[in-house]
Design an enzyme around this catalytic site. Structure first.
Site, PDB file in Angstrom:
ATOM      1  N   ASN A 114      36.507   1.617  27.580  1.00 42.64           N
ATOM      2  CA  ASN A 114      36.919   0.263  27.057  1.00 42.64           C
ATOM      3  C   ASN A 114      38.457   0.087  27.531  1.00 42.64           C
ATOM      4  O   ASN A 114      39.007   0.908  26.965  1.00 42.64           O
ATOM      5  CB  ASN A 114      36.345  -0.352  25.878  1.00 42.64           C
ATOM      6  CG  ASN A 114      37.256  -0.421  24.866  1.00 42.64           C
ATOM      7  OD1 ASN A 114      38.123  -1.197  24.828  1.00 42.64           O
ATOM      8  ND2 ASN A 114      37.367   0.654  23.957  1.00 42.64           N
ATOM      9  N   PHE A 118      42.298  -5.907  22.562  1.00 38.81           N
ATOM     10  CA  PHE A 118      42.756  -6.898  21.625  1.00 38.81           C
ATOM     11  C   PHE A 118      42.270  -8.317  22.163  1.00 38.81           C
ATOM     12  O   PHE A 118      43.000  -9.212  21.776  1.00 38.81           O
ATOM     13  CB  PHE A 118      44.136  -6.607  20.838  1.00 38.81           C
ATOM     14  CG  PHE A 118      44.179  -5.461  20.179  1.00 38.81           C
ATOM     15  CD1 PHE A 118      43.326  -4.267  19.937  1.00 38.81           C
ATOM     16  CD2 PHE A 118      45.432  -5.064  20.047  1.00 38.81           C
ATOM     17  CE1 PHE A 118      43.698  -3.261  19.537  1.00 38.81           C
ATOM     18  CE2 PHE A 118      45.805  -3.766  19.346  1.00 38.81           C
ATOM     19  CZ  PHE A 118      44.878  -3.149  19.156  1.00 38.81           C
ATOM     20  N   SER A 182      45.320   2.134  19.647  1.00 40.41           N
ATOM     21  CA  SER A 182      44.559   1.700  20.578  1.00 40.41           C
ATOM     22  C   SER A 182      45.166   2.242  21.928  1.00 40.41           C
ATOM     23  O   SER A 182      46.463   1.885  22.154  1.00 40.41           O
ATOM     24  CB  SER A 182      44.327   0.236  20.633  1.00 40.41           C
ATOM     25  OG  SER A 182      43.970  -0.154  22.002  1.00 40.41           O
ATOM     26  N   ASN A 184      44.962   0.629  24.693  1.00 37.08           N
ATOM     27  CA  ASN A 184      45.019  -0.416  25.800  1.00 37.08           C
ATOM     28  C   ASN A 184      46.078  -1.538  25.535  1.00 37.08           C
ATOM     29  O   ASN A 184      46.167  -2.347  26.248  1.00 37.08           O
ATOM     30  CB  ASN A 184      43.624  -1.091  25.653  1.00 37.08           C
ATOM     31  CG  ASN A 184      42.379  -0.280  25.852  1.00 37.08           C
ATOM     32  OD1 ASN A 184      42.438   0.367  26.923  1.00 37.08           O
ATOM     33  ND2 ASN A 184      41.400  -0.073  25.237  1.00 37.08           N
ATOM     34  N   THR A 185      47.018  -1.307  24.423  1.00 32.93           N
ATOM     35  CA  THR A 185      47.953  -2.234  24.410  1.00 32.93           C
ATOM     36  C   THR A 185      49.378  -1.375  24.625  1.00 32.93           C
ATOM     37  O   THR A 185      49.631  -0.344  24.205  1.00 32.93           O
ATOM     38  CB  THR A 185      48.259  -2.853  22.951  1.00 32.93           C
ATOM     39  OG1 THR A 185      46.997  -3.590  22.888  1.00 32.93           O
ATOM     40  CG2 THR A 185      49.468  -3.733  22.847  1.00 32.93           C
ATOM     41  N   LYS A 225      45.001   3.659  11.220  1.00 31.97           N
ATOM     42  CA  LYS A 225      44.154   4.487  12.228  1.00 31.97           C
ATOM     43  C   LYS A 225      44.721   5.204  13.163  1.00 31.97           C
ATOM     44  O   LYS A 225      45.403   4.684  13.715  1.00 31.97           O
ATOM     45  CB  LYS A 225      42.964   3.216  13.075  1.00 31.97           C
ATOM     46  CG  LYS A 225      42.011   3.731  13.645  1.00 31.97           C
ATOM     47  CD  LYS A 225      41.085   2.732  13.892  1.00 31.97           C
ATOM     48  CE  LYS A 225      39.928   3.321  14.820  1.00 31.97           C
ATOM     49  NZ  LYS A 225      38.762   2.220  15.021  1.00 31.97           N
ATOM     50  N   ASN A 254      40.557   6.630  16.542  1.00 30.95           N
ATOM     51  CA  ASN A 254      40.335   5.653  17.826  1.00 30.95           C
ATOM     52  C   ASN A 254      39.797   6.502  19.065  1.00 30.95           C
ATOM     53  O   ASN A 254      39.303   7.487  19.001  1.00 30.95           O
ATOM     54  CB  ASN A 254      41.696   5.128  18.107  1.00 30.95           C
ATOM     55  CG  ASN A 254      41.538   3.542  18.244  1.00 30.95           C
ATOM     56  OD1 ASN A 254      40.471   3.320  19.250  1.00 30.95           O
ATOM     57  ND2 ASN A 254      42.147   2.835  17.732  1.00 30.95           N
TER      58      ASN A 254
HETATM   59  C1  LIG Z   1      34.229  -1.722  23.260  1.00 30.82           C
HETATM   60  C2  LIG Z   1      35.132  -1.238  22.050  1.00 30.82           C
HETATM   61  C3  LIG Z   1      36.244  -1.707  21.734  1.00 30.82           C
HETATM   62  C4  LIG Z   1      36.760  -1.123  20.524  1.00 30.82           C
HETATM   63  N1  LIG Z   1      37.904  -2.177  19.862  1.00 30.82           N
HETATM   64  C5  LIG Z   1      38.581  -1.532  18.825  1.00 30.82           C
HETATM   65  C6  LIG Z   1      39.623  -2.467  18.311  1.00 30.82           C
HETATM   66  O1  LIG Z   1      39.678  -3.596  18.500  1.00 30.82           O
HETATM   67  N2  LIG Z   1      40.369  -1.753  17.096  1.00 30.82           N
HETATM   68  C7  LIG Z   1      40.071  -0.558  16.712  1.00 30.82           C
HETATM   69  O2  LIG Z   1      40.920   0.032  15.927  1.00 30.82           O
HETATM   70  N3  LIG Z   1      39.222   0.400  17.374  1.00 30.82           N
HETATM   71  C8  LIG Z   1      38.572  -0.265  18.266  1.00 30.82           C
HETATM   72  N4  LIG Z   1      37.599   0.434  19.018  1.00 30.82           N
HETATM   73  C9  LIG Z   1      37.372   2.212  18.655  1.00 30.82           C
HETATM   74  C10 LIG Z   1      36.053   2.120  17.403  1.00 30.82           C
HETATM   75  O3  LIG Z   1      36.419   1.374  16.468  1.00 30.82           O
HETATM   76  C11 LIG Z   1      36.160   3.772  17.291  1.00 30.82           C
HETATM   77  O4  LIG Z   1      37.141   4.122  16.606  1.00 30.82           O
HETATM   78  C12 LIG Z   1      35.737   4.418  18.345  1.00 30.82           C
HETATM   79  O5  LIG Z   1      35.191   3.824  19.349  1.00 30.82           O
HETATM   80  C13 LIG Z   1      35.072   5.949  18.102  1.00 30.82           C
HETATM   81  O6  LIG Z   1      33.776   5.500  17.561  1.00 30.82           O
HETATM   82  P1  LIG Z   1      32.307   5.537  18.381  1.00 30.82           P
HETATM   83  O7  LIG Z   1      32.309   6.744  19.129  1.00 30.82           O
HETATM   84  O8  LIG Z   1      31.399   5.535  17.222  1.00 30.82           O
HETATM   85  O9  LIG Z   1      32.353   4.456  19.373  1.00 30.82           O
HETATM   86  C14 LIG Z   1      36.729   0.064  19.766  1.00 30.82           C
HETATM   87  C15 LIG Z   1      35.703   0.820  20.729  1.00 30.82           C
HETATM   88  C16 LIG Z   1      34.934   0.295  21.759  1.00 30.82           C
HETATM   89  C17 LIG Z   1      33.966   1.440  22.288  1.00 30.82           C
END
Ligand SMILES: Cc1cc2nc3c(=O)[nH]c(=O)nc-3n(C[C@H](O)[C@H](O)[C@H](O)COP(=O)(O)O)c2cc1C
Length: 359
Positions: A114, A118, A182, A184-185, A225, A254
């Protein structure tokens, strides 16, 4: 195979990822109670309960940040068997995020990429929704609020920006997570370096102390995080800083910008953004283990990355996580996932207890 995997997932996976996600959030926001009925029985077992930071978590399985960024479906998460949820990342003002498409499924790898950046409704709207949820009379579980930096704010002004968000969401948050990880920022992850991170955290601790003192309330547990792409040394430094400042804990980890060992076609693998899901699992677990060894019992650790089933959750807990979260596992496993994991953990504890019996 679950009903979700047989029927709902193929239909949802025919839609664009973000459309499917919007549909899921809208249905959960409207039909939280029905979703709870469909997802099956909540595992209520005292061995699943965790007490941490003065909060009671009915199970250690939580919803990771990013799924319910703007707190639209808070009533659904306890009903789906989550022991806690984390909303956000929230920024001081509403922002649209990157242009679409910006979420990609990699089914061959059990992963997602992704680059949302934000997209959220802003701190004031999220604070209002949290307050409404708390007044709503439904089942409550601990709620974390994950705060991010607004895209248009320069890195040197990040502390002010995070502080403005904290000011809005403080009252509604059971714990607060500072997201400096993250991908992406632009530039965000540079805020994980000791100097800027210290400045941001000291500022947020001061806001927290002032708000607690003025209202006679308890202080909020503050966590950071971290990115899986930090080297071990930088991760150790972040742990040391958390200990020095007296933070409540860490969320590990993350999404990653690495792409090693993926089976998916190159047009997917090469999409820009953060990779989540199965490929992240063992790296995240190793990072949890290292942080736990360094911090002893002085920090709470939330382990997240590639948790799809009870064995994955068990590994994170065994590595030293107090709590576990998932996002990608929910996309692939559907609304029954948290309950299945809870039940699986109970079965596993039963087995271990039986095998520990003498004779
Ligand atoms: C589509 C998407 C959006 C995410 N948005 C955020 C976010 O806004 N803030 C954040 O701290 N982590 C965000 N994450 C990261 C997740 O909270 C998590 O740390 C990461 O996906 C690893 O866990 P998973 O393998 O269970 O997905 C996002 C993950 C995905 C897939």
């Amino acid at each position: 195979m679950t009903l979700y995997a047989r029927l709902a997932r193929p239909a949802l996976f025919r839609l664009d990822s973000e459309r499917a996600h919007e549909l899921a959030i809208a249905s959960l926001a409207r039909g939280a109670r029905l979703a709870g009925v469909l997802a099956g029985r909540v595992p209520a077992d005292p061995r699943l309960v965790r007490e941490l930071w003065g909060l009671r978590f009915p199970t250690p399985i939580g919803l990771a940040a990013g799924f319910d960024k703007s707190a639209r479906a808070l009533a659904a998460w306890p009903r789906l068997g989550f022991g806690f949820a984390e909303t956000g990342s929230v920024t001081a003002h509403p922002q649209p995020g990157n242009p679409r498409p910006r979420i990609f499924r990699l089914p061959d790898d059990g992963a997602l990429i992704n680059r949302l950046a934000f997209n959220n409704d802003g701190a004031a709207a999220v604070a209002e929704r949290i307050a409404r949820w708390r007044r709503g009379g439904g089942p409550l579980v601990p709620l974390g609020v994950n705060i991010g930096k607004s895209r248009d704010v320069p890195l040197q002004d990040a502390a002010d920006d995070y502080a403005a968000t904290l000011d809005h969401i403080w009252a509604g948050a059971d714990y607060v997570v500072v997201n400096v990880s993250s991908p992406n920022t632009p530039g965000l992850r540079r805020l994980q370096d000791a100097t800027p991170l210290r400045a941001i955290l000291e500022r947020l601790l001061a806001v927290d102390a002032a708000k607690a003192a003025s209202g006679g309330h308890a202080r909020r547990p503050l966590l950071v995080k971290l990115a899986p792409d930090l080297g071990s040394e930088a991760a150790d430094q972040a742990v040391d800083l958390a200990l020095e400042l007296g933070l409540a804990g860490l969320v590990i980890c993350n999404t990653t910008i690495e792409r090693e060992g993926l089976a998916s076609p190159p047009d997917l693998v090469e999409q820009e953004g953060g990779l989540s899901g199965r490929p992240l699992r063992d790296r995240s677990t190793a990072m949890v283990r290292r942080a736990r060894e360094r911090a002893g019992d002085r920090l709470g650790i939330i382990g997240v990355g590639g948790v799809f089933d009870a064995d994955d959750a068990w590994q994170k807990l065994a590595a030293g996580a107090d709590l576990v979260q998932l996002y990608t596992g929910l996309i692939y496993g559907g609304p029954g996932t948290a309950r299945r994991i809870g039940r699986g953990l109970v079965e596993r504890m039963d087995r271990e207890e039986r095998s520990a019996l003498p004779g």
